[in-house]
Design an enzyme around this catalytic site. Structure first.
Site: not given
Length: 503
Positions: A191-193
């Site tokens: 997943s995105n940061s």
């Protein structure tokens, strides 16, 4: 500055932007400056006397433009696209001209009501379930946030507050602080940061769960993690699933994850920041199968739908849960029309109080481009990614990791990871195209994302030529060739040793 000067300045600025975008292919995509470059040219204090706008535009050309990374260039292939179009730019201008701060309906009825309408337009365009739409009889609805990061954060906070209330009602003897200390959230390690950051900001541990061989999160993995936490008396609260991960554009299995979330009463939020726009094309909607089990959903209109940053669409099945979490109702914020379904006070749907008239640029773009124009734009960029994949596949020195997904191709040089890293470093040094690296199952890959305002096949061909030209600079030896050299060298050593023994 009076109105006449504003007209002159504005026309000059529009000409500047139009010239910039029309000639953007002629510029290196990366600037040739070093940190601190601008401090050498600009004064340390504000001017005491006003300066002529013409001087400002001259300095724009001399000092600002050389420090710009050209995101709208078709030679920009890093991260994901950030959209732009002339209609959207005009919408941004009008938004600034009106100067609306639309935190509630009375502050500008058109600001609120246009947002209600366009969010339904976009929701229907994507094929979202009716429960997410403002036109539905239920408590669902859509809102424009600044970014996917904000939307994720809002979903996490709403889920947290809902869980605290629900748990405290069932077990009133347990203090709220104790409940908050036991909450836990889940997401994929792909997943995105911003997801991990939302856990930090919400003071809720965010568990990064292992993805499968296709870099997707599966239901069984989530179930195991929840069971582990329940055994430790933790409280599973929210899961952030991703449709189109940043690294590889992988798609979590929403149908599997959704069933697990429903079973354990966990809030499911879907982050479709990049790929969500593609769901306007019916052939890609199967990728969001199970979306009806989510509590909230977001995608960045400003990534792929021709609307410039910032503009993130977010929908909720029950917006009342946001209002409960964020409602601070001071007397100066109240008005006689509040509470009506056609007049939501969006200040309760977001973190800040103030909000811009973002719906204006979305409305103008949707009207002037049309649904089919948006579909053609997305399909065209997907086709370009497939074209780049075919170019990479035609060269035995390279390998494509997986397949082109949406507008993203992940590829690498065969052999050690260091070769791919050297190649990307050389490409970046040359500044003609811009890509970034990622990792897939421990291997370094180069991410090629189709970006820019108007990319064409010739731009993709140019990028591939630049890759091959840069490859010549690093003296790369393919693994097969290296093995043959070692084999020949080994034979030569053996022959020499044999001759020495005979002597």
């Amino acid at each position: 500055m009076d109105a006449n000067e504003f007209r002159e300045f504005g026309k000059a600025a529009v000409d500047f932007v139009a010239d910039y975008l029309e000639n953007i292919r002629d510029k290196d995509v990366l600037p040739s400056v070093h940190p601190g470059y601008l401090h050498k040219f600009l004064p340390e204090v504000i001017p005491e006397e006003p300066e002529d706008w013409r001087e400002v535009m001259q300095d724009m050309q001399k000092f600002i433009l050389p420090g710009i990374t050209h995101w709208q260039s078709p030679n920009f292939h890093a991260y994901f696209p950030t959209a732009s179009s002339y209609p959207s730019i005009v919408g941004e201008l009008l938004c600034s001209g009106f100067g609306v701060v639309g935190f509630n309906w009375i502050c500008s009825p058109a600001c609120t009501e246009l947002e209600v309408i366009v969010m339904d337009w976009v929701g229907k365009l994507l094929g979202l379930p009716e429960e997410f739409l403002n036109c539905h009889d239920g408590p669902g609805g859509g809102v424009i946030q600044g970014s996917a990061s904000e939307s994720i954060m809002i979903a996490v906070l709403a889920a947290r507050e809902q869980m605290v209330r629900r748990y405290h009602e069932n077990e009133p003897e347990v203090s709220e602080s104790e409940i908050r200390g036991r909450l836990v959230a889940y997401t994929s390690d792909q997943s995105n940061s911003a997801v991990e950051k939302s856990g930090i900001l919400s003071a809720m541990p965010m568990r990064l769960l292992a993805s499968d061989s296709k870099c997707a999160l599966r239901g069984d993995t989530l179930r195991q993690a929840i069971e582990e936490d329940l055994a430790l008396r933790k409280i599973p609260t929210v899961c952030i699933a991703t449709l189109g991960t940043t690294g590889t554009c992988a798609f979590d299995d929403i149908e599997e994850i959704g069933k697990v979330c429903q079973e354990y009463n966990v809030w499911l939020h879907i982050d479709a920041a990049y790929a969500g726009a593609a769901f306007c094309c019916p052939e890609y909607r199967h990728l969001m199968k199970g979306v009806e089990m989510a509590e909230s959903f977001n995608f960045n209109v400003h990534k792929w739908m021709m609307v410039n940053f910032d503009c993130c669409a977010m929908w909720l099945k029950n917006a009342d849960l946001l209002v409960q979490a964020f409602n601070v109702d001071r007397i100066y914020l109240q008005h006689r029309f509040q509470g009506q379904s056609k007049a939501p006070d969006y200040r309760h749907w977001q973190i800040p109080l103030g909000r811009r008239f973002r719906a204006l640029k979305l409305w103008i773009t949707l009207r002037t481009v049309g649904a089919e124009g948006i579909r053609e734009h997305i399909r065209h960029q997907i086709h370009l990614a497939q074209h780049f994949q075919s170019l990479v596949s035609s060269d035995d020195r390279f390998e494509v990791i997986g397949e082109a997904t949406m507008g993203l191709v992940c590829f690498r040089l065969r052999g050690e990871c260091g070769s791919s890293r050297k190649l990307l470093d050389r490409i970046t040094e040359r500044k003609r195209i811009f890509m970034i690296h990622g990792t897939i199952h421990g291997k370094i890959v180069i991410r090629f994302a189709v970006c820019g305002r108007d990319p064409q096949v010739t731009d993709i061909d140019f990028a591939w030529q630049e890759v091959q030209s840069s490859l010549k600079d690093i003296n790369y030896i393919p693994p097969e060739t290296s093995d043959k050299i070692c084999e020949r060298f080994s034979k030569e050593i053996t022959l020499i040793e044999s001759e020495e023994r005979l002597q």
